[in-house]
Every structure is written in structure tokens, then in C-alpha cells.
Design a protein around this motif. Sequence first.
Motif, short mmCIF file in Angstrom:
data_model
loop_
_atom_site.label_atom_id
_atom_site.label_comp_id
_atom_site.label_asym_id
_atom_site.label_seq_id
_atom_site.Cartn_x
_atom_site.Cartn_y
_atom_site.Cartn_z
N ALA A 1 36.16 51.66 39.70
CA ALA A 1 36.41 51.81 38.26
C ALA A 1 36.47 50.41 37.70
O ALA A 1 37.40 49.66 38.00
CB ALA A 1 37.72 52.55 38.00
N GLY A 2 35.49 50.02 36.92
CA GLY A 2 35.49 48.68 36.36
C GLY A 2 35.46 47.64 37.46
O GLY A 2 34.56 47.63 38.29
N MET A 3 36.48 46.80 37.48
CA MET A 3 36.55 45.70 38.45
C MET A 3 37.38 46.06 39.68
O MET A 3 37.71 45.19 40.47
CB MET A 3 37.14 44.46 37.77
CG MET A 3 36.31 43.95 36.60
SD MET A 3 34.65 43.40 37.09
CE MET A 3 35.05 41.85 37.86
N VAL A 4 37.73 47.32 39.84
CA VAL A 4 38.57 47.75 40.96
C VAL A 4 37.80 48.71 41.86
O VAL A 4 37.18 49.66 41.38
CB VAL A 4 39.85 48.46 40.45
CG1 VAL A 4 40.67 48.98 41.61
CG2 VAL A 4 40.67 47.51 39.58
N THR A 5 37.85 48.44 43.16
CA THR A 5 37.28 49.35 44.15
C THR A 5 38.41 49.87 45.01
O THR A 5 39.23 49.10 45.51
CB THR A 5 36.24 48.62 45.03
OG1 THR A 5 35.19 48.15 44.20
CG2 THR A 5 35.67 49.56 46.09
N ALA B 1 45.12 50.37 38.36
CA ALA B 1 44.96 48.95 38.76
C ALA B 1 44.25 48.17 37.65
O ALA B 1 44.59 47.01 37.39
CB ALA B 1 44.21 48.85 40.08
N GLU B 2 43.28 48.80 37.00
CA GLU B 2 42.61 48.15 35.85
C GLU B 2 43.63 47.84 34.75
O GLU B 2 43.58 46.76 34.15
CB GLU B 2 41.53 49.08 35.29
CG GLU B 2 40.28 49.15 36.11
CD GLU B 2 39.34 48.00 35.80
OE1 GLU B 2 39.17 47.63 34.62
OE2 GLU B 2 38.75 47.47 36.76
N ARG C 1 43.89 39.51 33.52
CA ARG C 1 42.98 39.26 34.65
C ARG C 1 41.92 40.37 34.71
O ARG C 1 41.35 40.64 35.77
CB ARG C 1 43.76 39.24 35.96
CG ARG C 1 44.87 38.21 36.05
CD ARG C 1 44.31 36.83 36.27
NE ARG C 1 45.41 35.87 36.38
CZ ARG C 1 45.37 34.83 37.17
NH1 ARG C 1 44.33 34.58 37.91
NH2 ARG C 1 46.39 33.99 37.19
N HIS C 2 41.65 41.02 33.58
CA HIS C 2 40.78 42.18 33.54
C HIS C 2 39.33 41.89 33.90
O HIS C 2 38.58 42.81 34.18
CB HIS C 2 40.85 42.85 32.16
CG HIS C 2 40.49 41.92 31.04
ND1 HIS C 2 41.41 41.02 30.53
CD2 HIS C 2 39.34 41.73 30.37
CE1 HIS C 2 40.82 40.32 29.57
NE2 HIS C 2 39.57 40.73 29.46
#
Length: 158
Positions: A14-18, A37-38, A46-47
Motif C-alpha cells: 500500500a503506497g510506500m509500505v509492503t 503504517a502509511e 516520512r510519507h
Amino acid sequence: MVSPLAPGAVEVSAGMVTISNRQRKYRVRARSLARFAERVLRALDRHEQGVTIAFVSDRTIRRLNREFRGVDHPTDVLAFPFGEALEPTAPDASVYLGDIIISLETARRYAARWRIPLHRELQNLIIHGVLHLCGYDHETDQGEMRRLERRLRRALIP
């Protein structure tokens, strides 16, 4: 840091989170936790930086804890920053912050001990892990990390 997916492991982004579920004993709401987490990353400005969160067994986290910290027992969460450790107020040094490893077995025990839902304990551990990746250290910072953790919990966890 995170090794190739184990057979049967599930990976969700999701976005920058795995999120990578590398254990088979318990199910996790991976998409929901990735979105959470996003939100933590956004709250810390830090998005635009990436994070991998891997859910593992006690056996795996015990091995990692022994190998990297010299502590021969399972723990709830470990954080492995990518590259040089950051200072909490340092400008974004990398697009990738690092890896957070969470033992679902230990998290379940702690959730039961504190009488909170497992999902909430996982949210607490995600906040804790992200703060470590951002350079905070509760063992040396005179309570700064703990205060920020409390503030993020109040703001992000209903």
C-alpha cells in the motif's frame, strides 16, 4: 534485510509500505496494517519513504535477535534501518527507511496480557518499529521516543 518470500508467504503493498506475512500460524489484516503504517509515516512527515513489515514466527525472530543483538530469546519487534542510522530530525537520507520484523506469536501473548485486540497491538508495534527506523531509541533518549509513541497512539489508534 528481508529474505525472499517463504513458500506460501503473502505480500501486500500500500503506497510506500509492503507487508509480508512469513508465518502460517495466524492470519493478519495486511491491507489494513499497511494503510495504518502509511498513516504513521505521514504523521512523521516520512510519507515518501518506504518500509517493509514482515510478520514472522517466534523461532525466526529469536534467530534474528540472537544474530543481530546477541539476545537469545524471542522479542516482539525488531527494526533494521536501511543504510546508516538516522537522527530523528535528520533530513530524509533515503527513499527506503528499512525493515520492521514482528513476531505474531509474541504479539499475541502481549495482546492477551494487556487485554487488547491483536490488531491494536500490531498497530502499537508498527509505531514502535517506524520510530526506530526514523532514528529514535527509547534506551538512550530520555523518554523522547516513548512520548512520541503515546502521542501517535492517541492520534492514530481509535
